[in-house]
Design a protein around this motif. Structure first.
Motif, PDB file in Angstrom:
ATOM      1  N   GLU A 108       0.947   4.742  -5.275  1.00  0.00           N
ATOM      2  CA  GLU A 108       0.810   3.990  -4.004  1.00  0.00           C
ATOM      3  C   GLU A 108       0.318   4.653  -2.893  1.00  0.00           C
ATOM      4  O   GLU A 108      -0.040   4.189  -2.069  1.00  0.00           O
ATOM      5  N   ALA A 109       0.949   5.970  -2.652  1.00  0.00           N
ATOM      6  CA  ALA A 109       0.704   6.564  -1.580  1.00  0.00           C
ATOM      7  C   ALA A 109      -0.965   7.011  -1.327  1.00  0.00           C
ATOM      8  O   ALA A 109      -1.471   7.089  -0.098  1.00  0.00           O
ATOM      9  N   LEU A 110      -1.507   7.161  -2.533  1.00  0.00           N
ATOM     10  CA  LEU A 110      -2.977   7.325  -2.652  1.00  0.00           C
ATOM     11  C   LEU A 110      -3.968   6.156  -2.038  1.00  0.00           C
ATOM     12  O   LEU A 110      -4.772   6.161  -1.136  1.00  0.00           O
ATOM     13  N   LEU A 115      -7.358   6.377   1.620  1.00  0.00           N
ATOM     14  CA  LEU A 115      -8.285   7.194   0.834  1.00  0.00           C
ATOM     15  C   LEU A 115      -8.885   6.451  -0.290  1.00  0.00           C
ATOM     16  O   LEU A 115     -10.368   6.583  -0.223  1.00  0.00           O
ATOM     17  N   LEU A 116      -8.305   5.593  -1.021  1.00  0.00           N
ATOM     18  CA  LEU A 116      -8.785   4.829  -2.297  1.00  0.00           C
ATOM     19  C   LEU A 116      -8.475   3.480  -2.282  1.00  0.00           C
ATOM     20  O   LEU A 116      -6.960   3.233  -1.939  1.00  0.00           O
ATOM     21  N   ALA A 117      -8.983   2.701  -2.619  1.00  0.00           N
ATOM     22  CA  ALA A 117      -8.304   1.158  -3.012  1.00  0.00           C
ATOM     23  C   ALA A 117      -7.795   1.008  -4.283  1.00  0.00           C
ATOM     24  O   ALA A 117      -7.534   2.129  -4.945  1.00  0.00           O
ATOM     25  N   LYS A 118      -6.781   0.145  -4.330  1.00  0.00           N
ATOM     26  CA  LYS A 118      -5.944   0.198  -5.546  1.00  0.00           C
ATOM     27  C   LYS A 118      -6.412   0.318  -6.806  1.00  0.00           C
ATOM     28  O   LYS A 118      -6.159   0.695  -7.898  1.00  0.00           O
ATOM     29  N   GLU A 122      -6.270   2.682  -9.816  1.00  0.00           N
ATOM     30  CA  GLU A 122      -6.009   2.574 -11.120  1.00  0.00           C
ATOM     31  C   GLU A 122      -6.691   3.162 -12.206  1.00  0.00           C
ATOM     32  O   GLU A 122      -6.286   3.542 -13.474  1.00  0.00           O
ATOM     33  N   ARG A 123      -8.104   3.246 -11.764  1.00  0.00           N
ATOM     34  CA  ARG A 123      -9.124   3.808 -12.730  1.00  0.00           C
ATOM     35  C   ARG A 123      -8.738   5.166 -12.999  1.00  0.00           C
ATOM     36  O   ARG A 123      -9.469   5.771 -13.887  1.00  0.00           O
ATOM     37  N   LEU A 124      -8.215   6.010 -12.291  1.00  0.00           N
ATOM     38  CA  LEU A 124      -7.782   7.271 -12.274  1.00  0.00           C
ATOM     39  C   LEU A 124      -6.782   7.591 -13.148  1.00  0.00           C
ATOM     40  O   LEU A 124      -6.447   8.701 -13.577  1.00  0.00           O
TER      41      LEU A 124
END
Length: 504
Positions: A108-110, A115-118, A122-124
């Motif tokens: 959630e912090a990312l 920095l990145l969209a949700k 998720e793809r990471l």
């Protein structure tokens, strides 16, 4: 040493080096060699060739980040705030040489940081676990839910951060190393050398003695230098260090039982023997993509007890004893390693050498001293750290918003205990203590157990954990007194009391 033992050890080290090179290539082996030799080099001193900027000097950049690993995540956030940013690293910036696990709060912090969209976050995620376990030699197995239960694509995360940084105009200096700096009232001058073989050493010699033979380093300047060089930083003066080696493995046997891998279970901490060679070695295993598992072997040590060659020596042990830990035809697909500084909170914290230099990540050792979850700590504080650095570029005296997790005042002493395990006839005491402690955690309930692993346990609950552990194992008092000086024990108690009062 008996005749022939020295030759066998040399062969084992050579074989370990070759296995790392075959799996990771020459560049990764060079990074391992650099880390293995970077033990307490003297702090760089500006020579006559590097002059501190005068008052009012305009800097080339607002922020220069030395170290392009996890700290790369800060660069796009700083650039988004309108700052001129540069990142430099001895290797290619954004090249992952560790794998990371995280919990929901980190994911959630990312996205919350911007920095990145949700959906990108998720793809990471390459694997999720039903539970994690801790297992101790001669003791029990203790499951926990909600801690380190997501495997992250480390290379994908850093690639995304690099692409975002480039799009925002961040200058990326691949294969460049910081070899010196000189701080002025409004900016800091930097000496930066190409990291070709021998070039950094020549540049350092040139800075120390301008008449030395060798290429002169490139000169840059910044309003703020962010030292994110980890254990290689001369200012990484924390009192503990955690040598860690391993990698992404294929071919491990899957199924039930302690010597097999279950794709939906993470092994957070596990031991397969008592204290050997004066150290309590600990394993970790985190399944990732189908057929892949990241396996680590590490130990806790006092900083002064770890010398050059520690990582390669640990790799030799890793390859030799891996079959004791897991079955299968293991093949190393990608080496991962690090010398992770740890701070017990019983000594002075690592300090930057000036007002316009800030330490972040492993160099600052502000992560958990017990679980060494540097990724979790860095990501949870990502937005706060970026905001702190942006303020420091404008006003180096600005106070930091980020605060140490209260439980760290207690867990540091436990890490210090593990760094001084008893050997000989008492070699089994460390596993016995760990087994008792985790039995108590498990009995306290999943919230408390996971809270400790996530650095969220509150001081009152931590004190309860200590009391119940001591009630089950009274020998702990002797173990603490034999491993820690009285002054350290006093600081431990004072730190816990201070955090306890703050929480009321």
């Amino acid at each position: 040493m008996r005749a022939g033992e020295g030759g066998a050890e040399a062969r084992e080290l050579a074989e370990a080096r070759e296995r790392v090179r075959e799996a990771g290539g020459d560049a990764l082996l060079a990074r391992l060699t650099h880390l293995d030799g970077a033990r307490r080099a003297p702090a760089p001193r500006p020579g006559p060739a590097l002059r501190a900027p005068d008052r009012g000097a305009r800097a080339d950049y607002d922020v220069v980040i030395a170290g392009g690993g996890l700290s790369l995540l800060l660069a796009p956030l700083l650039a988004s705030a309108g700052l001129r940013v540069a990142v430099l690293d001895r290797a290619r910036i954004g090249a992952a040489h560790r794998e990371w696990n995280a919990g929901t709060a980190e994911l959630e912090a990312l996205s919350a940081s911007g920095l990145l969209a949700k959906d990108e976050v998720e793809r990471l995620v390459v694997a999720r676990y039903v539970e994690g376990i801790c297992r101790w030699h001669g003791g029990g197995t203790y499951p926990v839910r909600g801690a380190l239960d997501h495997a992250i694509d480390a290379a994908g995360l850093l690639a995304a951060a690099r692409a975002r940084a480039e799009a925002l105009g961040v200058a990326l200096l691949d294969e460049h190393a910081l070899v010196g700096h000189a701080e002025g009232p409004d900016a800091v001058a930097l000496a930066v050398a190409e990291a070709a073989p021998g070039a950094v050493e020549a540049a350092e010699a040139a800075e120390a003695a301008p008449g030395a033979v060798g290429a002169r380093p490139r000169a840059l300047s910044a309003r703020l230098l962010v030292d994110a060089r980890g254990a290689a930083s001369p200012y990484a003066t924390a009192d503990l260090v955690c040598p860690t080696v391993g990698g992404v493995l294929t071919g491990l046997a899957e199924g039930d039982g302690p010597r097999r891998i279950r794709p939906d279970v993470g092994e957070i901490l596990a031991t397969t023997e008592d204290v050997e060679e004066g150290r309590q070695h600990v394993w970790e295993a985190f399944p990732g993509r189908p057929g892949e598992t990241t396996v680590y072997l590490f130990y806790y040590a006092r900083t002064g007890d770890v010398g050059p060659g520690a990582l390669l020596s640990l790799y030799a042990r890793f390859f030799r004893l891996l079959p004791r830990y897991k079955e299968g035809d293991a093949r190393l697909a990608r080496p991962t390693f690090g010398l992770i500084p740890g701070w017990t909170r019983l000594t002075a914290a690592p300090r930057a050498p000036g007002r316009r230099v800030r330490l972040v990540g492993d160099a600052a050792a502000r992560h958990s001293p017990l679980t060494f979850c540097g990724f979790g700590a860095s990501v949870r504080e990502l937005a706060t750290t970026a905001a702190d650095l942006a303020r420091a570029a404008e006003d180096p005296g600005a106070p930091r918003a980020a605060r140490d997790a209260p439980v760290h005042s207690g867990t540091g002493a436990l890490a210090a205990l593990m760094a001084r395990p008893a050997g000989g006839a008492r070699a089994g005491e460390m596993n016995a203590l760990l087994d008792t402690a985790f039995a108590v955690l498990h009995a306290m309930g999943n919230d408390a157990y996971a809270g400790l692993l996530r650095d969220e346990m509150q001081p009152a609950e931590f004190i309860k954990f200590l009391r119940e552990t001591a009630a089950r194992r009274p020998e702990v008092y002797r173990e603490v007194v034999s491993a820690l000086p009285l002054r350290a024990i006093g600081r431990w108690g004072a730190g816990l009391a201070r955090e306890l009062l703050r929480g009321r």
